[in-house]
Design a protein around this motif. Structure first.
Motif, PDB file in Angstrom:
ATOM      1  N   GLY A 162      -0.053   4.535  -4.812  1.00  0.00           N
ATOM      2  CA  GLY A 162       0.207   3.475  -5.779  1.00  0.00           C
ATOM      3  C   GLY A 162      -0.912   2.486  -5.972  1.00  0.00           C
ATOM      4  N   ASP A 184       2.409  -4.119   5.467  1.00  0.00           N
ATOM      5  CA  ASP A 184       2.017  -4.459   4.109  1.00  0.00           C
ATOM      6  C   ASP A 184       0.515  -4.744   4.091  1.00  0.00           C
ATOM      7  OD1 ASP A 184       4.889  -4.519   3.296  1.00  0.00           O
ATOM      8  OD2 ASP A 184       4.916  -6.214   4.681  1.00  0.00           O
ATOM      9  N   TYR A 229       0.224  -6.318  -1.419  1.00  0.00           N
ATOM     10  CA  TYR A 229       0.955  -5.070  -1.635  1.00  0.00           C
ATOM     11  C   TYR A 229       2.081  -4.944  -0.618  1.00  0.00           C
ATOM     12  CZ  TYR A 229      -2.896  -3.530  -4.638  1.00  0.00           C
ATOM     13  OH  TYR A 229      -3.821  -3.426  -5.640  1.00  0.00           O
ATOM     14  N   ASN A 232       6.516   0.242   0.699  1.00  0.00           N
ATOM     15  CA  ASN A 232       7.862   0.666   0.312  1.00  0.00           C
ATOM     16  C   ASN A 232       8.541   1.542   1.354  1.00  0.00           C
ATOM     17  OD1 ASN A 232       7.566  -0.656  -2.204  1.00  0.00           O
ATOM     18  ND2 ASN A 232       6.430   1.110  -2.992  1.00  0.00           N
ATOM     19  N   THR A 236       4.298   4.783  -0.188  1.00  0.00           N
ATOM     20  CA  THR A 236       3.762   4.123  -1.371  1.00  0.00           C
ATOM     21  C   THR A 236       3.798   2.608  -1.191  1.00  0.00           C
ATOM     22  OG1 THR A 236       5.866   3.937  -2.571  1.00  0.00           O
ATOM     23  CG2 THR A 236       4.621   6.011  -2.807  1.00  0.00           C
ATOM     24  N   SER A 238       3.713  -1.244  -3.549  1.00  0.00           N
ATOM     25  CA  SER A 238       3.903  -1.868  -4.852  1.00  0.00           C
ATOM     26  C   SER A 238       3.297  -3.263  -4.832  1.00  0.00           C
ATOM     27  CB  SER A 238       5.386  -1.938  -5.216  1.00  0.00           C
ATOM     28  OG  SER A 238       6.127  -2.603  -4.207  1.00  0.00           O
ATOM     29  N   ASP A 239       2.799  -3.698  -5.985  1.00  0.00           N
ATOM     30  CA  ASP A 239       2.179  -5.018  -6.116  1.00  0.00           C
ATOM     31  C   ASP A 239       3.275  -6.083  -6.018  1.00  0.00           C
ATOM     32  OD1 ASP A 239       0.948  -7.367  -6.903  1.00  0.00           O
ATOM     33  OD2 ASP A 239      -0.254  -6.424  -8.472  1.00  0.00           O
TER      34      ASP A 239
END
Length: 561
Positions: A162, A184, A229, A232, A236, A238-239
């Motif tokens: 991602g 993270d 970020y 997940n 992956t 996510s922003d």
């Protein structure tokens, strides 16, 4: 209420010893062994003339155990030149495998690190908790995430994970900000650089230094936004920048610390910025952050000025259980020590502690609170080097190539000991990133320094015998596998020490995540306590000195060697 487990020490039942006196001062010897150790990469970082700001910022490195043999391996990030970059760039990574006998073998070709471009910095973390440490590389241009297969190779998973980060990344850091057991990632970004729109050297006030024409920036250039970020948990990211309240005003991000600064159990974010105020994002513990740099006292100098900050580190230099901050800054200014206390509030103690005693000619980059002599007190190491080659020609009170610096902690003040230690510290280079770790497993901390357009400096610590130590590697079970964010406290002799497990800080670099403690004259650790991000608290007593230990969350602590 946290769950508490009693750590069991394999084959060791001892009573607590009486407090041990401090050890006598031991001789420190730092020897550059890069050539004999096989570290021979010539760093590429812009053209020699440094015509643009992108040519000047350099690269970082990482000490980490990629093959799980309990020896620290070494990764160096490589840059490029504007001419090479236009044709695809240079190899971004060099990976060296530690043979356990003081020598490294270049395994880049077989490792899977085959991307070309213009690399900047590195952070390391086991983001999928599979027991193999993964690598994120920041870059001028697209960043990259490499997944460690656990079989001696890495796979580029940037897109599938991602990431499509194409800004000018600098430092980065892994930590579990929401305590879900997965690491993270925070990425600091610098300048939205476009050679076509940047003025030529000397054409504006921002392109001059002390009446000398130099490259332009960063002031008056557009800053790139930092990104947080969220992991997940399925491989992956996510922003999460907007939804977590991380609001970068477009500052010029350089150094990053992702750790608990106010002792509430949640990792905060501190960003050292170039020529603008530094940022401190306090973790609210509910998945969001609030920026408190100015009100915390850690954004500006003691006289209220933004400084041109480069590198940063956190460590409890005064033994009060709270992590303090050290920030390196531009020449003709001073490096800043922010003392923590009350928790999360900082006071500039740079002059009071002696850290600012050499203010003037030095331009600092990589920096570390590190117990160089194992006396139980955190010293300070700095890597230095100017950005403008022109300073050598015009008598500006500084030099392009500069010596490293070492400040020894004497309790309430630091003694500038660079001349006293001498040797490789005095060899002048234009240095940037610096990574730290006990690569030869002899119980003292070594350092690797990246030098602009030159070979690295590998400083082997050959400290004289006399002081003792322990090193503890953490393995999370409910927390993230690396144990990043755990708080480790020990009592040994007449001193209590605290460290927070992390590998970030310095400048563009990642250091060993093992918790290392100098013990001075103490031959045993009376008590150790590990507070994991999950809330589990493990304790043990009677650890023998001069050994490596493995601590599994909620389980036994065992001796490794």
């Amino acid at each position: 209420m946290p769950f508490r487990a009693r750590l069991v020490i394999t084959a060791l039942l001892v009573s607590l010893p009486a407090a041990a006196p401090d050890a006598q001062r031991v001789a420190i010897k730092l020897v550059d062994v890069a050539a004999e150790a096989g570290i021979d990469l010539v760093n590429v970082s812009g053209g020699a003339a440094k015509d643009y700001i992108v040519d000047a910022n350099g690269n970082g490195a990482a000490f980490f155990d990629y093959d799980n043999d309990d020896d620290l391996d070494l990764l160096i990030v490589n840059g490029s030149t504007r001419e090479h970059f236009a044709q695809g760039g240079d190899p971004m990574v060099a990976l060296y495998q530690n043979d356990g006998r003081g020598h490294f073998r270049d395994v880049t070709a077989s490792s899977g690190f085959n991307r070309r471009g213009w690399g900047s910095g590195v952070c390391v973390g086991d983001y999928d908790n599979d027991g193999a440490r993964d690598v994120y590389i920041t870059a001028f241009g697209p960043d990259a995430l490499w997944h460690n297969t656990g079989k001696g190779t890495f796979v580029d998973v940037t897109r599938s994970a991602g990431f499509e980060e194409s800004r000018w990344g600098t430092s980065c850091s892994f930590a579990d900000y929401d305590h879900d057991g997965y690491l993270d990632l925070y990425v600091a970004n610098y300048v939205a650089f476009d050679e076509r729109t940047i003025p030529a050297r000397g054409t504006t006030a921002n392109c001059r230094f002390m009446a000398t024409d130099v490259f332009c920036g960063p002031k008056r250039l557009t800053g790139d936004l930092d990104v947080l970020y969220h992991n997940n948990g399925d491989g992956t990211f996510s922003d999460a920048t907007a939804r977590t309240g991380v609001k970068d005003p477009g500052y010029y991000g350089f150094g990053v610390i992702f750790t608990d600064l106010n002792d509430d159990g949640w990792p905060d974010i501190y960003v050292a910025n170039d020529s603008v105020p530094n940022l401190l994002y306090r973790n609210r513990g509910n998945g969001t952050f609030v920026e408190e740099g100015v009100i915390s006292g850690a954004a500006l100098s003691s006289d209220g000025r933004p400084q041109a900050s480069m590198g940063v580190d956190a460590g409890d230099y005064n033994g009060d259980g709270l992590p303090d901050l050290i920030v390196t800054n531009f020449s003709h200014d001073y490096n800043t020590l922010y003392e923590n206390g009350p928790a999360g509030l900082f006071t500039d103690r740079s002059y009071a502690t002696g850290i600012a005693s050499t203010a003037g000619p030095y331009l600092g980059w990589g920096v570390k609170f590190v117990d160089v002599d194992n006396d139980g007190r955190l010293d300070v190491f700095m890597a230095n080097g100017h950005v403008y080659p022109e300073v050598d020609k015009h008598g500006l009170g500084t030099r392009y190539q500069q010596r490293k610096q070492l400040f020894l902690n004497e309790g309430t003040r630091f003694r500038h000991a660079t001349d006293e230690v001498g040797g490789a510290l005095l060899i002048e280079k234009s240095s940037r990133g610096a990574a730290f770790g006990d690569y030869d497993n002899d119980g003292d901390i070594d350092a690797l320094v990246i030098n602009m357009n030159d070979r690295p400096t590998l400083l082997r610590n050959d400290m004289a015998p006399g002081n003792h130590w322990i090193t503890v590697r953490l393995v999370g079970t409910k927390s993230n596998r690396d144990g990043i964010g755990a708080k480790v406290s020990i009592e040994a002799g007449n001193r209590k020490q605290t460290t927070l497990v992390r590998g970030d800080g310095s400048y563009l670099s990642h250091s060993d995540t093992r918790a290392h403690f100098g013990l001075a004259a103490a031959t045993r650790v009376n008590r150790i306590e590990i507070r994991w991000p999950s809330g589990i608290v493990d304790t043990a007593s009677g650890l023998m000195a001069d050994r490596f230990y493995l601590a599994r969350e909620g389980m036994a602590i065992t001796g490794l060697r």
